[in-house]
Design an enzyme around this catalytic site. Sequence first.
Site: not given
Length: 369
Positions: A273, A304, A323
């Site tokens: 994270r 993001e 991600h």
Amino acid sequence: MGQGRVLVVDCAPGTTALTELAELTRLGLEPTVSLRRVTDPELRSRIAAQWRTVDFDGFAEEQLARQLEDGGVGYTALKCRAGIPLTEAVLERATSDSLRHRLVLAGRAAAGADTFDAAAARRLGVTLLTTPGANADAVAELTLALMLDALRGVSRRAQALREGSWAAATANLPTGSLSGARVGLVGSGATARRVAELVRAFGAEVWVFGSPRFTPERAAGWPGRRVGALEELLRSCDIVSVHVPATPETRGLIGAEELRLMRPGSVLVNTARASVVREADLDRALRDPASGPWHAAVDVFETEGTGFASLLGDNPHCTLSPHSAGMTRSAMQEASRRLVAGFARHIAEHGLSLPAADRRPADIGDRVV
């Protein structure tokens, strides 16, 4: 058993979505499916032919709350994959006594639930489910790939060759390798363990700094050495890989001070994270040859999606990944299967609704730290 309603903010990928929706229907949940993130026209048509569909931005708090209210009808359950903002305000609106169906169950087909307000969910009687470990193999695979790219410069050298520069492509040779390296894992869950197994196969030594639950007894069966202090691991390892969830305890766990402890020439990998490693501190450390790691590989960012922005974006000492660590077909299918099984267990124990007088504290799906 009465009929319930489930809002599917983002369904499983590909044709797994059809299986997932059919299973939710079999459990007595009537799906309403958002098609916002379903890009395949044929799949969109197949979903729309069998279930009610909507189109809204699940990442927009107001749109999510309004859809959960659904004009006063409401939903019994919510299912998602991504980190939607299930905030206190959204939960309060979704559990209002004015709704025909109040929310009692919310599940995310992923390991973390850091965008869910767990305290509010407990207060309002909403059970939260996640699928820790379902994507462990997938995340471990990309972690290994990022380690190798950081060490060997695969993506940088490929780009140099595309630009026609053999000299740039062969700069900084020879490189380091996993063989004989000491890899430090921050975290002791399923993903960290799989990473340990993979890097050991390359001839690396493994050190592990885990949560308080990672006792010497638990560590005894691990393919690595237990380390009692994060500082010891940072000072001693050639590669540091982060595998902890986003919690108040892990926020900013690795900042400027911790980065300065890392060995010259070392590598930091973060597939966990963004909040765990302070992005600005990492950017500064990478640009300063005398401070912190030599290179980093990062799969998670503070901002993001379509609005992606990061200080690391133009940092030549950082490998970037969007991600995507857990996004393999097999991992996402397994996460869907586990979440539906969790819904089934909840329904078997509690039914599809709870009267106001019997609202129970929420259960958080086991998180592996």
